[in-house]
Design a protein around this motif. Structure first.
Motif, short mmCIF file in Angstrom:
data_model
loop_
_atom_site.label_atom_id
_atom_site.label_comp_id
_atom_site.label_asym_id
_atom_site.label_seq_id
_atom_site.Cartn_x
_atom_site.Cartn_y
_atom_site.Cartn_z
N LEU A 26 0.21 5.16 -4.39
CA LEU A 26 -1.06 4.42 -4.29
C LEU A 26 -0.90 3.18 -3.43
O LEU A 26 -1.72 2.90 -2.54
CB LEU A 26 -1.55 4.04 -5.68
CG LEU A 26 -2.28 5.12 -6.49
CD1 LEU A 26 -2.54 4.62 -7.92
CD2 LEU A 26 -3.60 5.51 -5.83
N THR A 27 0.16 2.39 -3.68
CA THR A 27 0.36 1.16 -2.91
C THR A 27 0.73 1.47 -1.47
O THR A 27 0.32 0.77 -0.55
CB THR A 27 1.45 0.28 -3.54
OG1 THR A 27 2.72 0.94 -3.47
CG2 THR A 27 1.13 -0.02 -4.99
N ASP A 28 1.48 2.54 -1.24
CA ASP A 28 1.91 2.90 0.11
C ASP A 28 0.71 3.31 0.96
O ASP A 28 0.58 2.88 2.11
CB ASP A 28 2.94 4.03 0.04
CG ASP A 28 3.55 4.33 1.41
OD1 ASP A 28 4.13 3.40 2.00
OD2 ASP A 28 3.45 5.48 1.85
N GLY A 29 -0.16 4.14 0.41
CA GLY A 29 -1.35 4.55 1.15
C GLY A 29 -2.29 3.39 1.41
O GLY A 29 -2.82 3.23 2.52
N LEU A 154 -3.20 11.29 -4.50
CA LEU A 154 -3.14 9.87 -4.83
C LEU A 154 -3.00 9.01 -3.58
O LEU A 154 -3.52 7.89 -3.51
CB LEU A 154 -1.99 9.59 -5.79
CG LEU A 154 -2.21 10.05 -7.23
CD1 LEU A 154 -0.92 9.93 -8.03
CD2 LEU A 154 -3.30 9.22 -7.89
N LYS A 155 -2.31 9.53 -2.58
CA LYS A 155 -2.18 8.78 -1.33
C LYS A 155 -3.54 8.63 -0.67
O LYS A 155 -3.86 7.59 -0.09
CB LYS A 155 -1.21 9.49 -0.39
CG LYS A 155 -0.89 8.69 0.87
CD LYS A 155 0.20 9.34 1.69
CE LYS A 155 0.56 8.49 2.90
NZ LYS A 155 1.66 9.09 3.69
N GLY A 156 -4.35 9.71 -0.75
CA GLY A 156 -5.70 9.63 -0.22
C GLY A 156 -6.52 8.57 -0.92
O GLY A 156 -7.25 7.80 -0.29
N ILE A 157 -6.40 8.53 -2.24
CA ILE A 157 -7.09 7.50 -3.01
C ILE A 157 -6.59 6.11 -2.59
O ILE A 157 -7.36 5.15 -2.51
CB ILE A 157 -6.88 7.73 -4.52
CG1 ILE A 157 -7.52 9.06 -4.95
CG2 ILE A 157 -7.45 6.57 -5.34
CD1 ILE A 157 -7.21 9.46 -6.37
N GLY A 158 -5.28 6.04 -2.31
CA GLY A 158 -4.70 4.78 -1.84
C GLY A 158 -5.30 4.33 -0.51
O GLY A 158 -5.56 3.14 -0.30
#
Length: 414
Positions: A26-29, A154-158
């Protein structure tokens, strides 16, 4: 709670690692989108924005290569905690006045973030190999697809979160919030991650970081070009194109890209069903080559359409959706093949080498994304993407059937 209490210690440890991986993702995205949009807002050129991620990708290459060896020696729980701590430091470095955020300074912060990201990914991907009994390739494929797909969702959400936080809290406020949340996750991990999951029975020498397996070398080459093909037009070119050509807002750009990544992640989880084979038959390099050959059509067709009289918005949006589906299937096939071919004892050595190639592909794609887009535009980026996918197809097609667990066999012989 009863179900959780009945799980083995090893599975509980893996679940904690997976949770850490999700939180980190999450933080990375969000950080990626924050940096792209914020520095574009400050007037940085596409090439300069790409350079901000140069050390991120370079250190990702180094981390995967060395991190796999480190994980085999000290355990995946320790590499996970080190990664979380480095990401917190990287975020804290960005909590300075904007006058201090020079290209060189941000590159150093991104370098730490790149190390952190790949330590986390290597730890999570390696751990899954230890939980599935030998000979259950179908189950392994499902578990790998689920882990990878959920991570990318989750990366997309990020990505969406990054654009929203930039609008609501500003750059500094968004970074501070993410650093605080990740610190809580890190403290929980320090107390709960106890087992030396993934620690090899033998102590691998540093020279063993390079793979001796022909199949893993070929798959790694295929992975390099597959991810270079995505990032050459996705990392810098696409967000800047959407903001400049379509006049989309920060939230609009991040929301659209977030939706794309969520779709990509969901399709990864469905890949085992979409590529279903007869009972007891696992995907092979030939399957990866076939699906890659289908994928190569998409960026080529998009480039031709953009040069014609078609609506640019229709071409980009439709092409992206089709690319998401096909790229997700290709990525899942590759991810399964490396976990299947890696040896169980010291699994992170093989997985680390493979994701080193993945990071090389991201590095190549990121630099070209800014450079080619600035000089020649999105169409040129799409043509290069098609060429890279064709190279990935070539290498995947050279992997011989039945190459699974080659490294494990060679380790046993040695």
């Amino acid at each position: 709670m009863k179900a959780l209490s009945g799980l083995s210690v090893q599975v509980k440890q893996y679940l904690i690692i997976t949770g850490n991986y999700w939180a980190f993702t999450l933080t990375d995205g969000a950080l990626r989108m924050l940096v792209v949009l914020y520095f574009y807002q400050l007037g940085y050129s596409p090439l300069n924005i790409a350079l901000l991620f140069l050390l991120y990708e370079i250190f990702g290459v180094i981390t995967n290569l060395v991190g796999g060896w480190l994980g085999a020696r000290i355990g995946l729980n320790k590499t996970m905690n080190i990664g979380l701590a480095l990401q917190i430091i990287a975020l804290a470095m960005l909590l300075v006045p904007s006058s201090f955020l020079t290209v060189a300074y941000v590159m150093v912060a991104q370098a730490l973030s790149g190390i952190a990201k790949d330590l986390n990914k290597m730890s999570a991907k390696s751990a899954i190999k230890l939980l599935v009994p030998a000979g259950q390739s179908g189950k392994l494929y499902q578990w790998v697809a689920l882990l990878t797909g959920s991570k990318n969702t989750l990366k997309g959400i990020g990505f969406f979160l990054g654009g929203v936080l930039l609008t609501w809290l500003g750059f500094t406020g968004a970074i501070a919030l993410m650093a605080a949340m990740l610190t809580i996750v890190w403290l929980f991990s320090l107390f709960k991650l106890q087992a030396d999951l993934g620690k090899a029975k033998y102590q691998p020498k540093f020279k063993e970081i390079l793979s001796k397996s022909r199949a893993i070398n070929l798959l790694s080459a295929a992975r390099l070009f597959l991810f270079a093909a995505r990032d050459v037009w996705f990392v810098v070119a696409l967000p800047v194109f959407l903001a400049a050509e379509f006049a989309w807002s920060h939230s609009g750009v991040s929301g659209f890209i977030a939706g794309w990544i969520v779709l990509y992640g969901l399709m990864q989880t469905l890949a085992p069903k979409l590529t279903k084979k007869p009972a007891n038959k696992a995907p092979t390099g030939r399957d990866a080559a076939i699906w890659g050959a289908i994928l190569v059509v998409v960026p080529g067709a998009m480039a031709l359409a953009l040069q014609g009289d078609f609506s640019a918005k229709w071409v980009v949006i439709t092409g992206l959706m089709v690319f998401a589906i096909l790229f997700a299937i290709n990525s899942s096939l590759h991810s399964f093949l490396i976990v299947d071919m890696a040896g169980k004892d010291g699994v992170s050595l093989d997985v680390g080498f493979y994701y080193m190639a993945n990071a090389c592909g991201r590095l190549l794609g990121t630099v070209l994304s800014g450079w080619i887009f600035q000089l020649y535009g999105l169409v040129a980026c799409l043509y290069i993407s098609a060429i890279f996918i064709a190279l990935a197809v070539l290498f995947a097609g050279l992997i011989k059937p039945g190459s699974g667990n080659l490294t494990e066999q060679s380790t046993a012989i040695n």
